[in-house]
Design an enzyme around this catalytic site. Sequence first.
Site, PDB file in Angstrom:
ATOM      1  N   ASN A  44      -5.826  -7.717 -36.969  1.00 28.08           N
ATOM      2  CA  ASN A  44      -5.824  -8.989 -35.712  1.00 28.08           C
ATOM      3  C   ASN A  44      -6.065 -10.112 -36.775  1.00 28.08           C
ATOM      4  O   ASN A  44      -5.696 -11.410 -36.392  1.00 28.08           O
ATOM      5  CB  ASN A  44      -6.567  -8.786 -34.607  1.00 28.08           C
ATOM      6  CG  ASN A  44      -6.907 -10.228 -33.846  1.00 28.08           C
ATOM      7  OD1 ASN A  44      -5.924 -10.671 -33.173  1.00 28.08           O
ATOM      8  ND2 ASN A  44      -8.073 -10.600 -33.999  1.00 28.08           N
ATOM      9  N   TYR A  55       1.862 -19.790 -43.655  1.00 34.18           N
ATOM     10  CA  TYR A  55       1.529 -18.842 -42.565  1.00 34.18           C
ATOM     11  C   TYR A  55       2.922 -18.245 -41.844  1.00 34.18           C
ATOM     12  O   TYR A  55       3.049 -16.845 -41.730  1.00 34.18           O
ATOM     13  CB  TYR A  55       1.139 -19.784 -41.387  1.00 34.18           C
ATOM     14  CG  TYR A  55       0.761 -19.106 -39.945  1.00 34.18           C
ATOM     15  CD1 TYR A  55      -0.622 -18.631 -40.032  1.00 34.18           C
ATOM     16  CD2 TYR A  55       1.599 -18.960 -38.953  1.00 34.18           C
ATOM     17  CE1 TYR A  55      -0.977 -18.145 -39.094  1.00 34.18           C
ATOM     18  CE2 TYR A  55       1.039 -18.382 -37.845  1.00 34.18           C
ATOM     19  CZ  TYR A  55      -0.116 -17.755 -37.588  1.00 34.18           C
ATOM     20  OH  TYR A  55      -0.743 -17.204 -36.643  1.00 34.18           O
ATOM     21  N   ALA A 107       5.638 -17.397 -43.776  1.00 32.42           N
ATOM     22  CA  ALA A 107       5.845 -16.484 -44.877  1.00 32.42           C
ATOM     23  C   ALA A 107       4.961 -15.352 -44.707  1.00 32.42           C
ATOM     24  O   ALA A 107       5.366 -14.068 -44.566  1.00 32.42           O
ATOM     25  CB  ALA A 107       5.747 -16.916 -46.412  1.00 32.42           C
ATOM     26  N   ILE A 114      -1.232 -18.968 -27.757  1.00 32.38           N
ATOM     27  CA  ILE A 114      -2.482 -18.496 -26.987  1.00 32.38           C
ATOM     28  C   ILE A 114      -3.536 -19.365 -27.143  1.00 32.38           C
ATOM     29  O   ILE A 114      -3.781 -20.024 -28.353  1.00 32.38           O
ATOM     30  CB  ILE A 114      -2.587 -17.135 -27.617  1.00 32.38           C
ATOM     31  CG1 ILE A 114      -1.314 -16.098 -27.668  1.00 32.38           C
ATOM     32  CG2 ILE A 114      -3.626 -16.568 -26.782  1.00 32.38           C
ATOM     33  CD1 ILE A 114      -0.598 -15.810 -26.354  1.00 32.38           C
TER      34      ILE A 114
HETATM   35  P1  NAD Z   1      -9.133 -17.112 -33.628  1.00 37.76           P
HETATM   36  O1  NAD Z   1      -9.569 -18.088 -34.802  1.00 37.76           O
HETATM   37  O2  NAD Z   1      -9.760 -17.283 -32.458  1.00 37.76           O
HETATM   38  O3  NAD Z   1      -9.969 -15.604 -34.281  1.00 37.76           O
HETATM   39  C1  NAD Z   1      -9.221 -15.173 -35.366  1.00 37.76           C
HETATM   40  C2  NAD Z   1     -10.789 -14.537 -36.286  1.00 37.76           C
HETATM   41  O4  NAD Z   1     -10.287 -13.658 -37.269  1.00 37.76           O
HETATM   42  C3  NAD Z   1     -12.040 -15.315 -36.126  1.00 37.76           C
HETATM   43  O5  NAD Z   1     -13.069 -14.607 -35.526  1.00 37.76           O
HETATM   44  C4  NAD Z   1     -12.196 -15.250 -37.596  1.00 37.76           C
HETATM   45  O6  NAD Z   1     -13.529 -15.272 -38.209  1.00 37.76           O
HETATM   46  C5  NAD Z   1     -11.458 -13.821 -38.063  1.00 37.76           C
HETATM   47  N1  NAD Z   1     -11.270 -13.920 -39.445  1.00 37.76           N
HETATM   48  C6  NAD Z   1     -10.490 -14.899 -39.958  1.00 37.76           C
HETATM   49  N2  NAD Z   1     -10.460 -14.628 -41.285  1.00 37.76           N
HETATM   50  C7  NAD Z   1     -11.089 -13.476 -41.792  1.00 37.76           C
HETATM   51  C8  NAD Z   1     -11.386 -12.580 -42.634  1.00 37.76           C
HETATM   52  N3  NAD Z   1     -11.096 -12.883 -44.031  1.00 37.76           N
HETATM   53  N4  NAD Z   1     -11.979 -11.300 -42.478  1.00 37.76           N
HETATM   54  C9  NAD Z   1     -12.360 -11.135 -41.193  1.00 37.76           C
HETATM   55  N5  NAD Z   1     -12.155 -11.740 -40.022  1.00 37.76           N
HETATM   56  C10 NAD Z   1     -11.580 -13.092 -40.385  1.00 37.76           C
HETATM   57  O7  NAD Z   1      -7.534 -16.905 -33.725  1.00 37.76           O
HETATM   58  P2  NAD Z   1      -6.823 -15.955 -32.821  1.00 37.76           P
HETATM   59  O8  NAD Z   1      -5.658 -17.177 -32.365  1.00 37.76           O
HETATM   60  O9  NAD Z   1      -7.382 -15.015 -32.053  1.00 37.76           O
HETATM   61  O10 NAD Z   1      -5.989 -15.143 -33.984  1.00 37.76           O
HETATM   62  C11 NAD Z   1      -5.804 -13.801 -33.858  1.00 37.76           C
HETATM   63  C12 NAD Z   1      -4.581 -13.506 -34.451  1.00 37.76           C
HETATM   64  O11 NAD Z   1      -3.450 -13.863 -33.881  1.00 37.76           O
HETATM   65  C13 NAD Z   1      -4.230 -14.299 -36.053  1.00 37.76           C
HETATM   66  O12 NAD Z   1      -3.628 -13.074 -36.976  1.00 37.76           O
HETATM   67  C14 NAD Z   1      -3.383 -15.030 -35.705  1.00 37.76           C
HETATM   68  O13 NAD Z   1      -2.526 -15.401 -36.787  1.00 37.76           O
HETATM   69  C15 NAD Z   1      -2.624 -14.445 -34.569  1.00 37.76           C
HETATM   70  N6  NAD Z   1      -1.577 -15.343 -33.860  1.00 37.76           N
HETATM   71  C16 NAD Z   1      -2.300 -16.521 -33.107  1.00 37.76           C
HETATM   72  C17 NAD Z   1      -1.766 -17.210 -32.115  1.00 37.76           C
HETATM   73  C18 NAD Z   1      -2.305 -18.200 -31.379  1.00 37.76           C
HETATM   74  O14 NAD Z   1      -1.755 -19.042 -30.600  1.00 37.76           O
HETATM   75  N7  NAD Z   1      -3.485 -18.279 -31.169  1.00 37.76           N
HETATM   76  C19 NAD Z   1      -0.421 -17.119 -32.031  1.00 37.76           C
HETATM   77  C20 NAD Z   1       0.199 -16.156 -32.905  1.00 37.76           C
HETATM   78  C21 NAD Z   1      -0.566 -15.355 -33.611  1.00 37.76           C
END
Ligand code: NAD
Length: 259
Positions: free
Chosen positions: A97, A163, A165, A196
Amino acid sequence: MGRVSKLSRSVSGKVVLVTGAGSGMGEATAYVFSDEGAKVAAVDQNHEPVERVVSAISAAGNTAKAWACDVSDRGAVDHMVESVVAEFGGLDILVNNAGISAALPLESAEYDAAWARVLAVNLTAMTHTIRAALPHLRKSQSPRIINIASTEGLGATAGNSPYTAAKHGVVGLTRSLALELGREGITVNCICPGPIRTGMTEPIPEEMKERYARQRTALRRYGLPEEVAQMTLSFALPAASFLTGVAVPVDGGLTIRRA
Ligand code: NAD
């Protein structure tokens, strides 16, 4: 006549490793699995956020432990996965994730650095965790890999190419590994969240969020982290044993819109 249903809808006692568990969807995933009786390995790049999540899980009487690990560091990932298995005695479910965002145009001065980091964290890191987890998943009764992609893995937005890609790469990785690992009964699926409310989208002003959601989603709102985490749980169930290689949008209807 015996029981009609033979497949379990419980993850109780299963060991789940969640990356990026210190915030947003990863945090919600840690809570959802622990509420269902799974043992949660909560992994994030810094200690403090995952320690907070683990404390909340422990306070609810459930089992979790925190690991600080940069998932883009293959050596650190190998070490972390071995430590998780030593602590919990195995690994059944891997939730990839962790992710970062980077919206910038092709001709930005920071493009090369952003490309390298976004691909490393959002895509290559998944290969590190999967390779480290594989020997342990092979010993599980119902091994599951769930990758968090994005609607950017199915379509595209201008000015977001690293992102987009990377997330298209997650969908491709999921499909290819589903074929490669299927003979071993290991399922590999991905979820494509839409907008989200998490740490990642927190900087977007509220009025911009509302306008976007009203125009683009059928449900006319941003989703909540738990709404994605519950789908991740569904993919992880022992009963989800014939589901593999799919990329499911959890996006409030965003991807069904033609224009
Ligand atoms: P978020 O920023 O709240 O959480 C992401 C977490 O990943 C953070 O706690 C961060 O410290 C951790 N992280 C980042 N780089 C890291 C690394 N190198 N090693 C370990 N941990 C790391 O964001 P989120 O929205 O909960 O993101 C979760 C996933 O969902 C991501 O892959 C994101 O791309 C994807 N996503 C998010 C959305 C959205 O709208 N929020 C939409 C589609 C996909």
